[in-house]
Design a protein around this motif. Structure first.
Motif, short mmCIF file in Angstrom:
data_model
loop_
_atom_site.label_atom_id
_atom_site.label_comp_id
_atom_site.label_asym_id
_atom_site.label_seq_id
_atom_site.Cartn_x
_atom_site.Cartn_y
_atom_site.Cartn_z
N GLY A 118 -35.43 -2.40 -17.35
CA GLY A 118 -35.76 -3.54 -18.22
C GLY A 118 -37.27 -3.65 -18.30
N GLY A 150 -38.98 -5.72 -20.55
CA GLY A 150 -39.28 -6.86 -21.41
C GLY A 150 -40.40 -7.69 -20.80
N ARG A 151 -40.28 -8.98 -20.92
CA ARG A 151 -41.36 -9.87 -20.46
C ARG A 151 -41.61 -9.72 -18.97
NH1 ARG A 151 -38.06 -14.65 -22.99
NH2 ARG A 151 -36.53 -13.25 -22.11
N LEU A 152 -40.54 -9.67 -18.19
CA LEU A 152 -40.71 -9.56 -16.73
C LEU A 152 -40.99 -8.13 -16.29
CD1 LEU A 152 -40.58 -10.68 -13.87
CD2 LEU A 152 -38.09 -10.46 -13.94
N ASP A 173 -35.75 1.33 -20.48
CA ASP A 173 -35.32 0.29 -21.41
C ASP A 173 -34.55 0.95 -22.54
OD1 ASP A 173 -36.46 -2.90 -21.78
OD2 ASP A 173 -35.33 -1.99 -23.43
N ARG A 174 -33.55 0.26 -23.04
CA ARG A 174 -32.77 0.86 -24.14
C ARG A 174 -33.48 0.68 -25.48
NH1 ARG A 174 -27.60 -3.26 -24.29
NH2 ARG A 174 -28.78 -5.11 -24.80
N ALA A 186 -39.82 -1.93 -26.42
CA ALA A 186 -40.15 -2.72 -25.21
C ALA A 186 -41.36 -2.11 -24.49
CB ALA A 186 -38.94 -2.76 -24.27
N GLY A 235 -33.09 4.41 -22.80
CA GLY A 235 -31.64 4.58 -22.69
C GLY A 235 -31.00 3.37 -22.06
N ASP A 236 -29.67 3.37 -22.10
CA ASP A 236 -28.88 2.27 -21.52
C ASP A 236 -28.74 2.52 -20.02
OD1 ASP A 236 -26.97 0.49 -20.69
OD2 ASP A 236 -25.68 0.78 -22.44
N ALA A 237 -29.28 1.62 -19.24
CA ALA A 237 -29.29 1.81 -17.78
C ALA A 237 -27.89 1.73 -17.18
CB ALA A 237 -30.22 0.78 -17.13
N THR A 275 -33.24 -6.52 -16.30
CA THR A 275 -32.89 -6.76 -17.70
C THR A 275 -32.53 -8.25 -17.83
OG1 THR A 275 -30.48 -6.49 -17.68
CG2 THR A 275 -31.79 -4.46 -17.72
N ARG A 276 -32.20 -8.66 -19.06
CA ARG A 276 -31.84 -10.08 -19.23
C ARG A 276 -30.33 -10.29 -19.03
NH1 ARG A 276 -32.90 -8.95 -25.24
NH2 ARG A 276 -35.05 -9.05 -24.56
N HIS A 277 -29.63 -9.23 -18.63
CA HIS A 277 -28.17 -9.34 -18.46
C HIS A 277 -27.78 -9.24 -16.99
CE1 HIS A 277 -27.96 -9.03 -22.75
NE2 HIS A 277 -28.54 -7.85 -22.73
N ARG A 315 -32.63 -9.32 -10.78
CA ARG A 315 -32.84 -10.61 -11.46
C ARG A 315 -31.46 -11.17 -11.78
NH1 ARG A 315 -35.47 -10.22 -17.53
NH2 ARG A 315 -36.58 -12.18 -17.60
P1 AMP Z 1 -36.87 -9.82 -20.96
O1 AMP Z 1 -35.69 -10.74 -20.94
O2 AMP Z 1 -37.92 -10.15 -22.02
O3 AMP Z 1 -37.51 -9.60 -19.58
O4 AMP Z 1 -36.32 -8.38 -21.45
C1 AMP Z 1 -35.28 -7.68 -20.84
C2 AMP Z 1 -35.30 -6.21 -21.28
O5 AMP Z 1 -34.11 -5.58 -20.78
C3 AMP Z 1 -35.30 -5.98 -22.80
O6 AMP Z 1 -36.43 -5.20 -23.16
C4 AMP Z 1 -33.99 -5.23 -23.08
O7 AMP Z 1 -34.11 -4.24 -24.09
C5 AMP Z 1 -33.72 -4.58 -21.71
N1 AMP Z 1 -32.31 -4.26 -21.50
C6 AMP Z 1 -31.24 -5.07 -21.69
N2 AMP Z 1 -30.09 -4.43 -21.41
C7 AMP Z 1 -30.44 -3.15 -21.05
C8 AMP Z 1 -29.71 -1.98 -20.65
N3 AMP Z 1 -28.38 -1.99 -20.56
N4 AMP Z 1 -30.41 -0.87 -20.34
C9 AMP Z 1 -31.76 -0.84 -20.43
N5 AMP Z 1 -32.50 -1.91 -20.81
C10 AMP Z 1 -31.87 -3.05 -21.11
#
Ligand code: AMP
Length: 143
Positions: A11, A13-15, A34-35, A39, A54-56, A77-79, A102
């Motif tokens: 991931g 992104g912001r973090l 990052d996918r 990013a 790619g998708d982690a 990631t945010r998930h 996270r």
């Molecule tokens: P943020 O919430 O701004 O810290 O961003 C989270 C980052 O996680 C984003 O850039 C997404 O593209 C990345 N992300 C989300 N799901 C996946 C995944 N399955 N594999 C890789 N990166 C991911």
């Protein structure tokens, strides 16, 4: 002092990008995954690590990131589900010594701990800081 030398950050992104920039600046080998390739625009020009698109959730992507050589894995990631899965794979399959995930939903923290995965919950940390901000400012000289 950060004792880890090879850090995979999932991931960017912001973090993740802040962590990647700071750890790279401190001389650590960093791989960010990052996918979404855009990013990586969050990385500073001084970032000297590697980027993997790619998708982690896919093992091949984590292998490409050289997770087998990592001594630290940050799943940010945010998930929550992706972070839990990636963290579990890092721990169980690749024996990464330090794994931190996270997790937005504080009610899931116990589940992560069952798998011996350290967590940081931005939701909980924010709540703590908001409550702290409501405290009267400590007067000088008072403990
Ligand atoms: P943020 O919430 O701004 O810290 O961003 C989270 C980052 O996680 C984003 O850039 C997404 O593209 C990345 N992300 C989300 N799901 C996946 C995944 N399955 N594999 C890789 N990166 C991911």
């Amino acid at each position: 002092m950060i004792p880890y030398r090879f850090i995979v950050i999932v991931g960017c992104g912001r973090l993740g990008s802040i962590l990647a920039n700071q750890l790279s600046r401190r001389g650590r080998n960093v791989v960010v995954v990052d996918r979404d390739p855009s990013a990586f625009d969050n990385l500073s020009t001084e970032f000297s690590g590697f980027r993997v698109t790619g998708d982690a959730a896919e093992l091949a992507v984590l292998r490409e990131a050289k997770i087998d050589e990592a001594d630290c894995l940050l799943a940010v990631t945010r998930h929550d589900n992706v972070n839990l899965m990636v963290a579990q794979v890092g721990k169980a399959l690749f024996d990464v010594p330090k794994v931190v995930a996270r997790v937005f939903d504080p009610s899931r923290v116990a589940l992560y701990h069952e798998f011996d995965i350290e967590t940081i919950s931005p939701t909980q940390v924010s709540a703590d800081m908001f409550l702290e901000a409501l405290q009267p400012a400590a007067k000088e000289g008072q403990p």
